[in-house]
Scaffold this motif. Structure first.
Motif, PDB file in Angstrom:
ATOM      1  N   ALA A  49      44.397   9.897  16.910  1.00 29.67           N
ATOM      2  CA  ALA A  49      45.224  10.975  16.354  1.00 29.67           C
ATOM      3  C   ALA A  49      44.942  11.145  14.860  1.00 29.67           C
ATOM      4  O   ALA A  49      44.822  12.269  14.366  1.00 29.67           O
ATOM      5  N   LEU A  56      50.506  12.694  17.517  1.00 28.45           N
ATOM      6  CA  LEU A  56      50.350  11.638  18.516  1.00 28.45           C
ATOM      7  C   LEU A  56      50.664  12.109  19.944  1.00 28.45           C
ATOM      8  O   LEU A  56      49.863  11.865  20.856  1.00 28.45           O
ATOM      9  N   VAL A  59      47.808  14.411  21.203  1.00 32.64           N
ATOM     10  CA  VAL A  59      46.574  13.660  21.446  1.00 32.64           C
ATOM     11  C   VAL A  59      46.714  12.833  22.718  1.00 32.64           C
ATOM     12  O   VAL A  59      45.785  12.767  23.525  1.00 32.64           O
TER      13      VAL A  59
END
Length: 120
Positions: A49, A56, A59
């Motif tokens: 990320a 986050l 990803v």
């Protein structure tokens, strides 16, 4: 099945569909960036990320799609989930495509111009 130029048979429809699905997943610049990063070595989601500049959760979702498609694998190391590519052909594909387009962009021919207008 018909033969083409080099004597190769055309692949079955299900193989073409699977390949199109994999290429479709790689049509996302974020997922392609993740594949590029993983082609250089395994990593956990936090580092990925940071590297691709994504949130986050987003990803993680991209990685889940790549994993479900069989393009990446993962394993647990303690509390971390580590992602990697275990297919050398996938690594080669990503490296060649990115490498060729990078070389072209350094030669002054913008890759976006070369690919603009192509349809799938």
């Amino acid at each position: 099945m018909g033969e083409i130029g080099g004597g190769f048979e055309d692949p079955p429809a299900e193989v073409l569909a699977a390949a199109a699905g994999a290429f479709g997943l790689l049509a996302s610049s974020v997922r392609l960036h993740l594949m590029w990063a993983l082609s250089q070595g395994e990593s956990d989601v936090t580092h990925l990320a940071d590297r691709v500049g994504g949130a986050l959760p987003a990803v993680s979702q991209h990685l889940a799609k790549l994993r479900l498609a069989g393009l990446v694998r993962s394993r647990r190391e303690g509390r971390r989930q580590v992602y990697y590519i275990d297919d050398p052909d996938v690594v080669t594909l990503v490296r060649v495509m990115i490498g060729q387009l990078t070389a072209r962009s350094h030669q002054g021919a913008a890759p976006i111009r070369l690919l603009h207008g192509t349809s799938g």
